[in-house]
Motif scaffolding. Structure first.
Motif, PDB file in Angstrom:
ATOM      1  N   PRO A  18       1.063  -1.237   0.192  1.00  7.39           N
ATOM      2  CA  PRO A  18       0.055   0.014   0.031  1.00  7.39           C
ATOM      3  C   PRO A  18       0.680   1.257  -0.048  1.00  7.39           C
ATOM      4  N   ASP A  19       0.224   2.378  -0.269  1.00  6.39           N
ATOM      5  CA  ASP A  19       0.813   3.832  -0.284  1.00  6.39           C
ATOM      6  C   ASP A  19       1.095   4.151   1.231  1.00  6.39           C
ATOM      7  N   PRO A  20       2.045   4.865   1.573  1.00  7.85           N
ATOM      8  CA  PRO A  20       2.145   5.127   3.024  1.00  7.85           C
ATOM      9  C   PRO A  20       0.676   5.973   3.552  1.00  7.85           C
ATOM     10  N   ALA A  21       0.230   5.837   4.671  1.00 10.95           N
ATOM     11  CA  ALA A  21      -0.624   6.597   5.189  1.00 10.95           C
ATOM     12  C   ALA A  21      -0.230   7.949   5.501  1.00 10.95           C
ATOM     13  N   ILE A  22      -1.030   9.012   5.266  1.00  5.61           N
ATOM     14  CA  ILE A  22      -0.925  10.494   5.608  1.00  5.61           C
ATOM     15  C   ILE A  22      -1.820  10.758   7.030  1.00  5.61           C
ATOM     16  N   GLY A  23      -1.072  11.121   7.865  1.00  9.18           N
ATOM     17  CA  GLY A  23      -1.874  11.302   9.099  1.00  9.18           C
ATOM     18  C   GLY A  23      -2.257  10.010   9.913  1.00  9.18           C
ATOM     19  N   ARG A  24      -3.009  10.352  10.881  1.00  9.30           N
ATOM     20  CA  ARG A  24      -3.548   9.256  11.604  1.00  9.30           C
ATOM     21  C   ARG A  24      -4.739   8.975  11.018  1.00  9.30           C
ATOM     22  N   GLU A  25      -5.054   7.418  10.870  1.00  9.10           N
ATOM     23  CA  GLU A  25      -6.263   7.125  10.254  1.00  9.10           C
ATOM     24  C   GLU A  25      -7.249   6.256  11.343  1.00  9.10           C
ATOM     25  N   LEU A  26      -6.769   5.875  12.389  1.00  5.77           N
ATOM     26  CA  LEU A  26      -7.589   5.136  13.283  1.00  5.77           C
ATOM     27  C   LEU A  26      -8.096   6.494  14.209  1.00  5.77           C
ATOM     28  N   HIS A  27      -9.275   6.612  14.703  1.00  5.50           N
ATOM     29  CA  HIS A  27      -9.742   7.687  15.540  1.00  5.50           C
ATOM     30  C   HIS A  27     -10.614   7.202  16.667  1.00  5.50           C
ATOM     31  N   HIS A  28     -10.640   8.023  17.695  1.00  6.41           N
ATOM     32  CA  HIS A  28     -11.580   7.709  18.788  1.00  6.41           C
ATOM     33  C   HIS A  28     -13.110   8.281  18.648  1.00  6.41           C
ATOM     34  N   GLU A  29     -12.944   9.388  17.664  1.00  3.91           N
ATOM     35  CA  GLU A  29     -14.253   9.877  17.213  1.00  3.91           C
ATOM     36  C   GLU A  29     -14.213  10.452  15.566  1.00  3.91           C
ATOM     37  N   ILE A  30     -15.386  10.545  14.918  1.00  2.00           N
ATOM     38  CA  ILE A  30     -15.331  11.008  13.647  1.00  2.00           C
ATOM     39  C   ILE A  30     -16.655  12.043  13.529  1.00  2.00           C
ATOM     40  N   GLU A  31     -16.461  12.750  12.755  1.00  2.00           N
ATOM     41  CA  GLU A  31     -17.575  13.826  12.476  1.00  2.00           C
ATOM     42  C   GLU A  31     -18.070  13.255  11.176  1.00  2.00           C
ATOM     43  N   VAL A  32     -19.372  13.225  11.049  1.00  2.00           N
ATOM     44  CA  VAL A  32     -20.210  12.856   9.728  1.00  2.00           C
ATOM     45  C   VAL A  32     -21.044  14.059   9.480  1.00  2.00           C
ATOM     46  N   ARG A  33     -20.866  14.465   8.041  1.00  2.00           N
ATOM     47  CA  ARG A  33     -21.769  15.553   7.622  1.00  2.00           C
ATOM     48  C   ARG A  33     -22.660  14.777   6.667  1.00  2.00           C
ATOM     49  N   ALA A  34     -24.016  15.418   6.546  1.00  2.00           N
ATOM     50  CA  ALA A  34     -25.079  15.043   5.690  1.00  2.00           C
ATOM     51  C   ALA A  34     -24.631  15.281   4.297  1.00  2.00           C
ATOM     52  N   GLY A  35     -24.598  14.293   3.371  1.00  2.00           N
ATOM     53  CA  GLY A  35     -24.325  14.460   1.762  1.00  2.00           C
ATOM     54  C   GLY A  35     -22.755  14.721   1.357  1.00  2.00           C
ATOM     55  N   LEU A  36     -22.009  14.775   2.718  1.00  2.00           N
ATOM     56  CA  LEU A  36     -20.804  15.058   2.409  1.00  2.00           C
ATOM     57  C   LEU A  36     -19.718  13.804   2.597  1.00  2.00           C
ATOM     58  N   GLY A  37     -19.913  13.079   3.988  1.00  2.00           N
ATOM     59  CA  GLY A  37     -19.519  12.166   4.294  1.00  2.00           C
ATOM     60  C   GLY A  37     -18.520  12.343   5.597  1.00  2.00           C
ATOM     61  N   ILE A  38     -17.330  11.733   5.970  1.00  2.00           N
ATOM     62  CA  ILE A  38     -16.826  11.713   7.132  1.00  2.00           C
ATOM     63  C   ILE A  38     -15.603  12.816   7.086  1.00  2.00           C
ATOM     64  N   VAL A  39     -15.573  13.961   8.040  1.00  2.88           N
ATOM     65  CA  VAL A  39     -14.715  14.997   7.743  1.00  2.88           C
ATOM     66  C   VAL A  39     -13.270  14.396   7.801  1.00  2.88           C
ATOM     67  N   GLY A  40     -12.347  14.667   6.898  1.00  2.00           N
ATOM     68  CA  GLY A  40     -10.980  14.171   6.926  1.00  2.00           C
ATOM     69  C   GLY A  40     -10.533  12.949   6.293  1.00  2.00           C
ATOM     70  N   ASP A  41     -11.804  12.328   5.588  1.00  3.52           N
ATOM     71  CA  ASP A  41     -11.781  11.013   4.740  1.00  3.52           C
ATOM     72  C   ASP A  41     -11.423  11.378   3.494  1.00  3.52           C
ATOM     73  N   ARG A  42     -10.789  10.459   2.665  1.00  7.85           N
ATOM     74  CA  ARG A  42     -10.498  10.519   1.205  1.00  7.85           C
ATOM     75  C   ARG A  42     -11.780  10.790   0.313  1.00  7.85           C
ATOM     76  N   TYR A  43     -13.127  10.318   0.711  1.00 12.21           N
ATOM     77  CA  TYR A  43     -14.193  10.576  -0.110  1.00 12.21           C
ATOM     78  C   TYR A  43     -14.862  11.969   0.447  1.00 12.21           C
ATOM     79  N   PHE A  44     -14.580  12.475   1.477  1.00 17.06           N
ATOM     80  CA  PHE A  44     -15.507  13.678   1.846  1.00 17.06           C
ATOM     81  C   PHE A  44     -15.701  14.655   0.797  1.00 17.06           C
ATOM     82  N   ALA A  45     -16.889  14.752   0.763  1.00 12.69           N
ATOM     83  CA  ALA A  45     -17.359  15.936  -0.301  1.00 12.69           C
ATOM     84  C   ALA A  45     -16.948  15.725  -1.863  1.00 12.69           C
TER      85      ALA A  45
END
Length: 166
Positions: A18-45
């Motif tokens: 795999p390509d190297p990870a950028i930043g922390r990937e596993l989290h204790h909390e995530i923010e989900v936004r309607a119609g956009l996805g998970i803040v900070g995720d590769r598929y957000f917006a």
């Protein structure tokens, strides 16, 4: 487990790693936004991924895989690249189902849209045979219909459709 990754990581041939990870990937909390996805995720917006921006998988799928492949222990969920791992629900039956997850900060509404089919990378990242073993048990891609926070730990899953144990 809660995962949000800034990069895709599984590019090219699995044997190349795999390509190297950028930043922390596993989290204790995530923010989900309607119609956009998970803040900070590769598929957000990302418009192309709007209906598929959150992926959910059952922990029992990995337990079943370990038993089927006779692995010495249950593999960690991170290599599956699923955002949310749940225990005690038949996640693969969520297609077309609106459901909510509440880990203490109020419900986050999601719609199960399509199966999250495993890829050939699973053979490299988990174990030989994992790609085939996870077929039909790879989880569900979901569209975020509501916004909110999800935290690691116990959560309540609610749905108008019956969602029994995996």
């Amino acid at each position: 487990m809660l995962l949000a990754s800034q990069t895709h990581r599984y590019n090219g041939r699995p044997g190349d790693g795999p390509d190297p990870a950028i930043g922390r990937e596993l989290h204790h909390e995530i923010e989900v936004r309607a119609g956009l996805g998970i803040v900070g995720d590769r598929y957000f917006a990302e418009a192309a991924h709007q209906r598929f921006s959150v992926t959910v998988m059952a922990a029992e799928s990995l337990e079943r895989l370990a038993e089927q492949l006779q692995l010495p222990e249950v593999p960690h969920a991170a290599p599956t690249r699923r955002n949310i791992i749940l225990r005690g629900a038949d996640v693969d039956s969520l297609r077309g189902v609106t459901f909510s997850l509440d880990s203490g900060d109020g419900p986050v509404l999601l719609l199960g849209t399509t199966p999250a089919n495993p890829c050939a990378w699973m053979n490299e990242m988990i174990a030989p045979g994992a790609h085939q073993a996870l077929r039909g048990h790879g989880g569900m891609r979901c569209e975020p219909l509501g916004s909110g926070w999800l935290r690691l730990g116990a959560a309540v899953l609610r749905s108008s459709a019956p969602i029994g144990p995996a």
